[in-house]
Scaffold this active site. Structure first.
Site, short mmCIF file in Angstrom:
data_model
loop_
_atom_site.label_atom_id
_atom_site.label_comp_id
_atom_site.label_asym_id
_atom_site.label_seq_id
_atom_site.Cartn_x
_atom_site.Cartn_y
_atom_site.Cartn_z
N GLY A 103 -45.23 -16.11 21.12
CA GLY A 103 -45.25 -16.43 22.71
C GLY A 103 -44.81 -14.94 23.29
CB CYS A 104 -45.94 -13.70 26.53
SG CYS A 104 -47.44 -12.99 25.95
CB ILE A 105 -41.43 -16.25 27.34
CG1 ILE A 105 -42.59 -16.08 28.58
CG2 ILE A 105 -39.80 -16.28 28.17
CD1 ILE A 105 -42.68 -15.15 29.53
#
Lengths: 105, 168
Positions: A103-105
């Site tokens: 994920g990017c977060i």
């Protein structure tokens, strides 16, 4: 890719050193991966994070975001970065023997 | 007779890494603020040093009185794919913002105030641009406590030394 550990067992890892099969993981292996990645000593606080990451992954099939790690692991974000300066989510996943969080977060 | 010379073996080139980023956030809309925040948080997650510099309307992201009221720009935004007049209808921007926020919550992307706090806790520095602060008649007290200082562009460049600068 297969790599030999100092515990003399062979484990399968990807190009970045993450375990391919979470079942090949052991606590002894975790300590070894930690040492190789700049965490010489796994304290109970480190273990809290590593076990949370691993349990959550085995339960849901995805590693938690840094947001839920900070909210739900019992270790606040500030401390997460003190424990794992080179990236808590990434490093705790590696030590916990689960794939790299995508994920990017 | 020709002699085959041994080919020199080129030295292996280590893959390039980024050690530090300084990200400028200059816009005050939801879609103007998030990319910079996501890049800053993403940098910290990779162990990359990160600083955030808020300028012009980007300051809204760290203003106590505005931080919770950031909206999607529905007018003059071709990315919305709708007639500008529709985007201008009362309440439309609020509706689009609500829909987008709901989608982001599903993806575990925090709301702006929480995201700013998360990034500050991750060790990134947060700074407000002096020229913009003076232009809007603000002081450090107008910003959320995570903001370390109001700095000039010169001080920003000094902080950014040795790293990459990203303007959003």
């Amino acid at each position: 890719m297969t790599t030999a550990t100092s515990a003399n067992t062979n484990v399968d890892v990807d190009a970045e050193g993450f375990l391919v099969d979470a079942r090949q993981w052991s606590e002894r292996l975790a300590e070894e991966i930690a040492r190789e990645n700049g965490v010489p000593n796994l304290t109970p606080r480190h273990w809290l994070v590593v076990n949370f990451m691993r349990d959550r992954y085995l339960e849901t099939g995805t590693a938690p975001s840094i947001r839920s790690l900070g909210k739900e692991s019992g270790v606040p974000v500030r401390e997460l970065y003190e424990l794992f300066p080179k990236g808590p989510a990434k490093l705790a996943a590696k030590i916990g023997g689960i794939p790299k969080p995508r994920g990017c977060i | 007779m020709t002699e085959l010379l041994e080919q020199p073996i080129p030295a292996p080139i280590a893959p390039q890494t980024i050690d530090k980023v300084s990200i400028v956030i200059s816009k005050g809309s939801l879609e103007g603020i998030y990319p910079g925040l996501i890049m800053a948080n993403g940098a910290r997650m990779e162990g990359i040093e990160a600083d955030l510099f808020f300028t012009f309307f980007g300051l809204d992201a760290i203003r106590r009185d505005r931080q919770e009221r950031i909206k999607v720009a529905t007018v003059g935004n071709p990315g919305m794919h709708m007639p500008t007049l529709v985007g201008a209808l009362p309440g439309f921007s609020a509706l689009a913002t609500k829909l987008m926020q709901r989608q982001m919550e599903k993806l575990d992307i925090p709301p702006i105030p929480e995201f700013v706090e998360l990034i500050a806790d991750s060790g990134a520095g947060l700074y407000a641009c002096r020229a913009s602060v003076e232009m809007f008649g603000l002081t450090l007290a107008d910003f959320v406590p995570q903001v370390s200082d109001v700095i000039s562009v010169g001080e920003f460049y000094a902080l950014a030394g040795g790293g990459q600068i990203i303007f959003t």
